[in-house]
Design a protein around this motif. Structure first.
Motif, PDB file in Angstrom:
ATOM      1  N   LEU A 122       0.697  -1.202  -0.214  1.00 52.15           N
ATOM      2  CA  LEU A 122      -0.169  -0.120   0.142  1.00 52.15           C
ATOM      3  C   LEU A 122       0.792   1.211   0.036  1.00 52.15           C
ATOM      4  CD1 LEU A 122      -2.842  -0.537   2.604  1.00 52.15           C
ATOM      5  CD2 LEU A 122      -2.917  -0.972   0.114  1.00 52.15           C
ATOM      6  N   ALA A 123       1.903   1.100   0.908  1.00 55.32           N
ATOM      7  CA  ALA A 123       2.829   2.494   0.967  1.00 55.32           C
ATOM      8  C   ALA A 123       4.175   1.978   0.999  1.00 55.32           C
ATOM      9  CB  ALA A 123       2.255   3.074   2.313  1.00 55.32           C
ATOM     10  N   GLN A 124       4.863   3.304   0.789  1.00 59.98           N
ATOM     11  CA  GLN A 124       6.264   3.150   0.843  1.00 59.98           C
ATOM     12  C   GLN A 124       7.034   3.954   2.023  1.00 59.98           C
ATOM     13  OE1 GLN A 124       9.342   4.704  -2.304  1.00 59.98           O
ATOM     14  NE2 GLN A 124       8.521   2.753  -3.004  1.00 59.98           N
ATOM     15  N   LEU A 125       7.961   3.532   2.952  1.00 62.35           N
ATOM     16  CA  LEU A 125       8.274   3.930   4.194  1.00 62.35           C
ATOM     17  C   LEU A 125       9.765   4.746   3.347  1.00 62.35           C
ATOM     18  CD1 LEU A 125       9.065   4.745   7.063  1.00 62.35           C
ATOM     19  CD2 LEU A 125      10.004   2.249   7.032  1.00 62.35           C
ATOM     20  N   ILE A 126      10.016   5.823   3.751  1.00 65.77           N
ATOM     21  CA  ILE A 126      11.568   6.603   3.363  1.00 65.77           C
ATOM     22  C   ILE A 126      11.996   6.837   4.651  1.00 65.77           C
ATOM     23  CG2 ILE A 126      12.372   8.455   2.334  1.00 65.77           C
ATOM     24  CD1 ILE A 126       9.959   8.276   0.337  1.00 65.77           C
ATOM     25  N   ILE A 127      13.122   6.436   4.913  1.00 69.86           N
ATOM     26  CA  ILE A 127      13.963   6.851   6.007  1.00 69.86           C
ATOM     27  C   ILE A 127      15.068   7.994   5.475  1.00 69.86           C
ATOM     28  CG2 ILE A 127      15.663   6.167   7.891  1.00 69.86           C
ATOM     29  CD1 ILE A 127      14.025   3.398   7.670  1.00 69.86           C
ATOM     30  N   ILE A 128      14.873   9.056   6.304  1.00 68.62           N
ATOM     31  CA  ILE A 128      15.887  10.248   6.198  1.00 68.62           C
ATOM     32  C   ILE A 128      16.840  10.078   7.091  1.00 68.62           C
ATOM     33  CG2 ILE A 128      15.913  12.605   5.603  1.00 68.62           C
ATOM     34  CD1 ILE A 128      13.067  12.181   4.389  1.00 68.62           C
ATOM     35  N   LYS A 129      18.041  10.432   7.286  1.00 69.70           N
ATOM     36  CA  LYS A 129      19.002  10.638   8.234  1.00 69.70           C
ATOM     37  C   LYS A 129      18.974  12.275   8.511  1.00 69.70           C
ATOM     38  CE  LYS A 129      23.825   9.393   8.851  1.00 69.70           C
ATOM     39  NZ  LYS A 129      23.717   9.026  10.343  1.00 69.70           N
ATOM     40  N   THR A 130      18.867  12.264  10.037  1.00 66.22           N
ATOM     41  CA  THR A 130      18.985  13.691  10.398  1.00 66.22           C
ATOM     42  C   THR A 130      20.196  14.210  10.349  1.00 66.22           C
ATOM     43  OG1 THR A 130      19.285  12.734  12.768  1.00 66.22           O
ATOM     44  CG2 THR A 130      17.011  13.475  12.126  1.00 66.22           C
ATOM     45  N   ILE A 131      20.556  15.501  10.324  1.00 66.98           N
ATOM     46  CA  ILE A 131      21.843  16.026  10.401  1.00 66.98           C
ATOM     47  C   ILE A 131      22.652  15.560  11.560  1.00 66.98           C
ATOM     48  CG2 ILE A 131      23.152  18.365  10.381  1.00 66.98           C
ATOM     49  CD1 ILE A 131      20.756  19.239   8.661  1.00 66.98           C
ATOM     50  N   LYS A 132      22.071  15.753  12.989  1.00 66.54           N
ATOM     51  CA  LYS A 132      22.539  15.238  14.162  1.00 66.54           C
ATOM     52  C   LYS A 132      21.588  14.481  14.642  1.00 66.54           C
ATOM     53  CE  LYS A 132      21.500  19.152  17.069  1.00 66.54           C
ATOM     54  NZ  LYS A 132      21.033  18.546  18.340  1.00 66.54           N
ATOM     55  N   LYS A 133      22.078  13.827  15.855  1.00 64.44           N
ATOM     56  CA  LYS A 133      21.399  12.836  16.534  1.00 64.44           C
ATOM     57  C   LYS A 133      20.584  13.873  17.507  1.00 64.44           C
ATOM     58  CE  LYS A 133      22.675   8.314  17.965  1.00 64.44           C
ATOM     59  NZ  LYS A 133      23.582   7.430  18.321  1.00 64.44           N
ATOM     60  N   PRO A 134      19.221  13.301  17.528  1.00 64.73           N
ATOM     61  CA  PRO A 134      18.357  14.249  18.601  1.00 64.73           C
ATOM     62  C   PRO A 134      18.838  13.986  19.730  1.00 64.73           C
ATOM     63  CG  PRO A 134      17.305  12.400  17.657  1.00 64.73           C
ATOM     64  CD  PRO A 134      18.577  12.282  16.842  1.00 64.73           C
ATOM     65  N   ASP A 135      18.458  15.180  20.551  1.00 62.17           N
ATOM     66  CA  ASP A 135      18.707  15.188  22.114  1.00 62.17           C
ATOM     67  C   ASP A 135      17.796  13.937  22.749  1.00 62.17           C
ATOM     68  OD1 ASP A 135      20.341  17.154  21.788  1.00 62.17           O
ATOM     69  OD2 ASP A 135      18.526  18.595  22.183  1.00 62.17           O
ATOM     70  N   PHE A 136      16.633  13.440  22.226  1.00 60.78           N
ATOM     71  CA  PHE A 136      15.913  12.487  22.658  1.00 60.78           C
ATOM     72  C   PHE A 136      15.352  11.666  21.649  1.00 60.78           C
ATOM     73  CE2 PHE A 136      13.352  15.902  23.228  1.00 60.78           C
ATOM     74  CZ  PHE A 136      12.059  15.549  22.741  1.00 60.78           C
ATOM     75  N   THR A 137      14.901  10.416  21.872  1.00 62.06           N
ATOM     76  CA  THR A 137      14.171   9.610  20.772  1.00 62.06           C
ATOM     77  C   THR A 137      12.755   9.420  21.324  1.00 62.06           C
ATOM     78  OG1 THR A 137      14.830   7.701  21.925  1.00 62.06           O
ATOM     79  CG2 THR A 137      16.256   8.532  20.141  1.00 62.06           C
ATOM     80  N   TYR A 138      12.163   8.795  20.432  1.00 57.04           N
ATOM     81  CA  TYR A 138      10.553   8.913  20.568  1.00 57.04           C
ATOM     82  C   TYR A 138      10.387   8.058  21.719  1.00 57.04           C
ATOM     83  CZ  TYR A 138       5.707   7.717  19.744  1.00 57.04           C
ATOM     84  OH  TYR A 138       4.354   7.655  20.095  1.00 57.04           O
ATOM     85  N   ARG A 139       9.434   8.435  22.562  1.00 62.22           N
ATOM     86  CA  ARG A 139       8.899   7.962  23.755  1.00 62.22           C
ATOM     87  C   ARG A 139       7.455   8.224  24.125  1.00 62.22           C
ATOM     88  NH1 ARG A 139      13.677  11.418  26.559  1.00 62.22           N
ATOM     89  NH2 ARG A 139      12.699  13.293  26.440  1.00 62.22           N
TER      90      ARG A 139
END
Length: 148
Positions: A122-139
């Motif tokens: 149905l859909a396509q997932l695209i993963i985009i690398k961030t410029i820098k690591k975020p201060d925190f991840t999904y929680r």
């Protein structure tokens, strides 16, 4: 074989997501400054492996367990064959560190409806690398959703 089907899901710019479940909305969504009350959903049962859908809005769950790297975000777009047939898939941004079987909104805008087979792409997932690591991840509350 399963490996062949996974290989077929890899596209030049992303990975295809396949249909696992379809649900209908059975109550209103309520959003205020202080709280969110999600709409209730009811699972539809596929008939002989397929969902026959009338025009409307549906909650879908993808088959794949997704792990977004801690230094990336995930964006999901519908496959072009759906758009060309009057069907849209909408999914929110998947934050760095998100893990789970994601879900989205399926909009059947085609007045003739749609027939979707369980496991169809149905859909396509695209993963985009961030410029820098975020201060925190999904929680958030959807972490590890759909994973038993």
């Amino acid at each position: 074989s399963n490996l062949k089907s996974i290989t077929e899901q890899i596209q030049p710019a992303g990975v295809d997501l396949t249909l696992d479940e379809v649900e209908t909305f059975s109550s209103p969504f309520v959003l205020s400054e202080k709280s969110t009350e999600l709409a209730k959903v009811e699972k539809l049962s596929p008939s002989e492996g397929k969902y026959s859908l009338k025009p409307g809005a549906y909650k879908i769950t993808y088959s794949e367990t997704i792990n977004i790297p801690n230094d990336a975000i995930g964006l999901v777009f519908p496959r072009s064959s759906l758009i060309r047939s009057g069907i849209m898939v909408c999914t929110a941004v998947w934050d760095p560190g998100y893990r789970g079987k994601g879900s989205g909104l399926l909009l059947v805008l085609n007045p003739s409806g749609a027939t979707l087979w369980k496991g169809s792409r149905l859909a396509q997932l695209i993963i985009i690398k961030t410029i820098k690591k975020p201060d925190f991840t999904y929680r958030g509350k959807y972490q590890n959703e759909g994973i038993t």
